[in-house]
Design a protein around this motif. Structure first.
Motif, PDB file in Angstrom:
ATOM      1  N   GLY A 127       0.839  -1.204   0.000  1.00 45.20           N
ATOM      2  CA  GLY A 127       0.000   0.000   0.000  1.00 45.20           C
ATOM      3  C   GLY A 127       0.869   1.247   0.000  1.00 45.20           C
ATOM      4  N   GLY A 128       0.190   2.404  -0.072  1.00 46.05           N
ATOM      5  CA  GLY A 128       0.905   3.677  -0.139  1.00 46.05           C
ATOM      6  C   GLY A 128       1.574   4.033   1.175  1.00 46.05           C
ATOM      7  N   ILE A 129       0.920   3.727   2.286  1.00 47.18           N
ATOM      8  CA  ILE A 129       1.452   4.156   3.575  1.00 47.18           C
ATOM      9  C   ILE A 129       2.751   3.424   3.905  1.00 47.18           C
ATOM     10  CG2 ILE A 129       0.087   2.530   4.981  1.00 47.18           C
ATOM     11  CD1 ILE A 129       0.872   6.212   5.841  1.00 47.18           C
ATOM     12  N   TYR A 176      -1.940  14.949   3.654  1.00 49.32           N
ATOM     13  CA  TYR A 176      -2.387  13.620   4.101  1.00 49.32           C
ATOM     14  C   TYR A 176      -1.826  13.339   5.492  1.00 49.32           C
ATOM     15  CZ  TYR A 176      -2.259   8.450   4.122  1.00 49.32           C
ATOM     16  OH  TYR A 176      -2.376   7.124   4.453  1.00 49.32           O
ATOM     17  N   ASN A 221      -5.101  14.976  -1.160  1.00 50.23           N
ATOM     18  CA  ASN A 221      -5.738  14.682   0.120  1.00 50.23           C
ATOM     19  C   ASN A 221      -5.134  15.664   1.131  1.00 50.23           C
ATOM     20  OD1 ASN A 221      -6.709  13.635   2.484  1.00 50.23           O
ATOM     21  ND2 ASN A 221      -5.805  11.606   2.259  1.00 50.23           N
ATOM     22  N   ASP A 253       3.429  11.599  -4.124  1.00 50.22           N
ATOM     23  CA  ASP A 253       2.398  10.606  -3.808  1.00 50.22           C
ATOM     24  C   ASP A 253       1.295  10.727  -4.861  1.00 50.22           C
ATOM     25  OD1 ASP A 253       0.195   9.214  -2.754  1.00 50.22           O
ATOM     26  OD2 ASP A 253       0.663   9.770  -0.688  1.00 50.22           O
ATOM     27  N   TYR A 280      -4.103   9.527  -6.212  1.00 48.86           N
ATOM     28  CA  TYR A 280      -5.347   9.835  -6.951  1.00 48.86           C
ATOM     29  C   TYR A 280      -5.074  10.257  -8.392  1.00 48.86           C
ATOM     30  CZ  TYR A 280      -6.839   9.650  -2.160  1.00 48.86           C
ATOM     31  OH  TYR A 280      -7.052   9.204  -0.877  1.00 48.86           O
ATOM     32  N   THR A 300      -0.306   3.795  -4.975  1.00 51.53           N
ATOM     33  CA  THR A 300      -1.109   2.794  -4.277  1.00 51.53           C
ATOM     34  C   THR A 300      -2.173   2.240  -5.218  1.00 51.53           C
ATOM     35  OG1 THR A 300      -2.694   2.401  -2.496  1.00 51.53           O
ATOM     36  CG2 THR A 300      -2.623   4.635  -3.355  1.00 51.53           C
ATOM     37  N   SER A 328      -4.874   1.073  -3.790  1.00 53.79           N
ATOM     38  CA  SER A 328      -6.050   1.070  -2.911  1.00 53.79           C
ATOM     39  C   SER A 328      -7.243   1.786  -3.528  1.00 53.79           C
ATOM     40  CB  SER A 328      -5.703   1.753  -1.588  1.00 53.79           C
ATOM     41  OG  SER A 328      -4.751   1.002  -0.880  1.00 53.79           O
ATOM     42  N   LYS A 329      -6.992   2.803  -4.333  1.00 53.24           N
ATOM     43  CA  LYS A 329      -8.095   3.622  -4.847  1.00 53.24           C
ATOM     44  C   LYS A 329      -8.548   3.156  -6.223  1.00 53.24           C
ATOM     45  CE  LYS A 329      -6.725   5.966  -1.230  1.00 53.24           C
ATOM     46  NZ  LYS A 329      -7.440   6.080   0.037  1.00 53.24           N
ATOM     47  N   ARG A 381      -3.861  -4.224  -0.198  1.00 53.19           N
ATOM     48  CA  ARG A 381      -2.694  -3.580   0.401  1.00 53.19           C
ATOM     49  C   ARG A 381      -1.479  -3.647  -0.515  1.00 53.19           C
ATOM     50  NH1 ARG A 381      -4.237  -0.370   2.176  1.00 53.19           N
ATOM     51  NH2 ARG A 381      -2.584   0.187   3.614  1.00 53.19           N
TER      52      ARG A 381
HETATM   53  C1  LIG Z   1      -2.582  10.691  -0.457  1.00 49.14           C
HETATM   54  C2  LIG Z   1      -2.610   9.303   0.071  1.00 49.14           C
HETATM   55  N1  LIG Z   1      -1.497   8.580   0.064  1.00 49.14           N
HETATM   56  C3  LIG Z   1      -1.458   7.329   0.533  1.00 49.14           C
HETATM   57  C4  LIG Z   1      -2.583   6.745   1.071  1.00 49.14           C
HETATM   58  C5  LIG Z   1      -2.476   5.377   1.657  1.00 49.14           C
HETATM   59  O1  LIG Z   1      -2.836   4.415   0.800  1.00 49.14           O
HETATM   60  P1  LIG Z   1      -2.883   2.907   1.248  1.00 49.14           P
HETATM   61  O2  LIG Z   1      -4.253   2.633   1.710  1.00 49.14           O
HETATM   62  O3  LIG Z   1      -2.553   2.179   0.009  1.00 49.14           O
HETATM   63  O4  LIG Z   1      -1.850   2.687   2.304  1.00 49.14           O
HETATM   64  C6  LIG Z   1      -3.781   7.456   1.093  1.00 49.14           C
HETATM   65  C7  LIG Z   1      -4.980   6.839   1.680  1.00 49.14           C
HETATM   66  O5  LIG Z   1      -5.947   7.444   2.001  1.00 49.14           O
HETATM   67  C8  LIG Z   1      -3.789   8.771   0.596  1.00 49.14           C
HETATM   68  O6  LIG Z   1      -4.895   9.520   0.616  1.00 49.14           O
END
Ligand SMILES: Cc1ncc(COP(=O)(O)O)c(C=O)c1O
Length: 433
Positions: free
Chosen positions: A112-114, A138, A188, A216, A219, A245, A247-248, A255
């Motif tokens: 995932g991104g985080i 974010y 975000n 990042d 989106y 990521t 995720s979106k 993940r």
């Molecule tokens: C800008 C941004 N980066 C990263 C993430 C994290 O993504 P992930 O759910 O893949 O960890 C989010 C999730 O809301 C986000 O808004």
């Protein structure tokens, strides 16, 4: 009869927490995730994709095939940098989307991104190192960098995203960030984009002052229109790490994300990953690869963009109808969020208990700032609220806001929503940023 067991007083372990953990916060993310399954609340709080974008049928076929034919790979550990076949597929996708194909050592798969933010922070940040971020940004990224005791500094934004001129002024004045974290598209929490003409000046600053840009792109592929400025990574792969990521655009339960950047940095991120989760899950990686190779991404993205664009239109129309005079908001051109600034005197943290009682949820503005701004701002995610609930959610929220505004700021009530309904000016991230 057994002797009664004396139960010792429960020990409070918080005193044992590391110094860096005590100041980390995180309550906001916990609160957002706690509402993930709530069915009786109109939830504008989390940046959740709508489940109708989850490719259930396609995944059923892919999963069955993988289990029947590829279990030895899909159910096994993967290499820390990700399965070679997926990395090859993602490199091809980056080539198609960004016009640049990362070489073998310049791309890794993350959880995932985080995960990418955490690995970057772990790899780059010594206590006190300066990380510059958009203000607001974010909050997961703020937490990741603060987790390693970074000195996180907010840089002002306007309608064109990060104010590169403001950053330049701070650099001239002696600020020396090690990292600049930015979300150039549909940010975000604001929904704003970094203007195309600011991108080259930004990478020039990174080269001149020697900081790394973390871009990042959570989106980036969810823009409503066709036009998309070149990514920072494709513009300057020598000074940019792109963190992505799935995720979106795929589904968050998998993940998965990626990091693309200079090879020595990616190698270090892989080393850092070895003692966190060691590798992203192989089953998800193989599902993602099959999904991408099957051409499903591009089909689904068209439908997802349409869905989110419609909802963005509904929420901004509802603001114009219901929000009290003096309220401003951003008009999204992609992504999941709009950022609202309430009239003087409003306090979006103080408003949360009333919102909870009225069964409408949002995230107050303050945690998105590294400092203390954002008191009268809030983030609304329209991404997972059913079309027919959007107006009702805004109407409830507007009623609460009106009820708590100091008398001078609250115009007389009107039938239906209790306000004058005059449309308010859409805006950038407002004066506080
Ligand atoms: C800008 C941004 N980066 C990263 C993430 C994290 O993504 P992930 O759910 O893949 O960890 C989010 C999730 O809301 C986000 O808004």
């Amino acid at each position: 009869m057994p002797a009664p067991v004396s139960v010792p007083a429960r020990r409070d372990w918080t005193a044992s927490f590391a110094r860096r953990a005590r100041t980390l916060g995180g309550g906001e993310i916990t609160a957002i995730l706690a509402l993930a399954g709530a069915s009786d609340v109109i939830t504008f709080s989390g940046g959740f994709p709508d489940p109708q974008t989850f490719p259930v049928d396609v995944l059923a076929g892919i999963s069955a095939r993988l289990l029947a034919q590829d279990a030895a790979v899909a159910l096994q550990y993967s290499a820390t940098e990700g399965l070679a076949s997926l990395r090859d597929c993602l490199a091809g996708r980056l080539d198609a989307v960004e016009g640049l194909r990362p070489a073998g050592g310049e791309l890794m798969v993350t959880s995932g991104g985080i995960d990418c933010m955490e690995l970057l922070a772990k790899s780059l940040i010594d206590p006190g190192d300066v990380v510059a971020v958009e203000a607001p940004t974010y909050l997961g990224a703020i937490m990741a960098f603060r987790g390693y005791e970074a000195d996180v500094r907010g840089i002002a934004m306007d309608d064109g995203g990060l104010r590169v001129d403001a950053l330049e002024g701070l650099l001239r004045g002696g600020l020396r960030p090690k990292v600049l974290y930015t979300i150039p598209e549909h940010q975000n929490p604001t929904g704003l984009c970094l203007a195309a003409e600011r991108r080259k000046p930004l990478v020039d600053l990174a080269r001149r002052y020697g900081f790394l840009i973390v871009e990042d792109v959570a989106y980036r592929e969810l823009g409503f229109g066709a036009a998309r400025a070149p990514s920072l990574w494709a513009t300057a792969p020598d000074v940019v790490v792109q963190a992505g990521t799935f995720s979106k655009t795929f589904f968050p339960g998998v993940r998965l994300g990626w990091a693309a950047g200079p090879a020595e940095l990616i190698t270090q991120l892989c080393t850092a990953k070895q003692n966190s989760d060691q590798c992203a899950g192989a089953l998800g990686q193989r599902m993602l690869e099959e999904y991408a190779r099957g051409g499903h991404f591009d089909r689904q993205l068209v439908a997802s963009r349409e869905l989110y664009e419609r909802r963005a239109g509904l929420i901004t129309a509802a603001f114009a109808e219901h929000m009290p005079e003096g309220t401003t908001w951003t008009t999204p051109r992609g992504g999941f969020f709009t950022w609202v600034t309430l009239p003087e005197g409003a306090d979006t943290v103080a408003l949360t208990p009333a919102a909870r009682a009225a069964k409408v949820a949002y995230v107050p503005g303050r945690p998105f700032y590294p400092g203390t701004d954002g008191a009268r701002q809030l983030r609304l995610a329209y991404s997972r609220v059913a079309d027919e609930q959007i107006t009702e959610g805004v109407r409830r929220l507007a009623g609460l806001i009106r009820a708590t505004l100091p008398a001078r700021a609250a115009p007389p009530a009107r039938d239906g929503d209790g306000g004058d309904g005059s449309p308010s000016r859409p805006s950038g991230p407002a004066d506080e940023a």
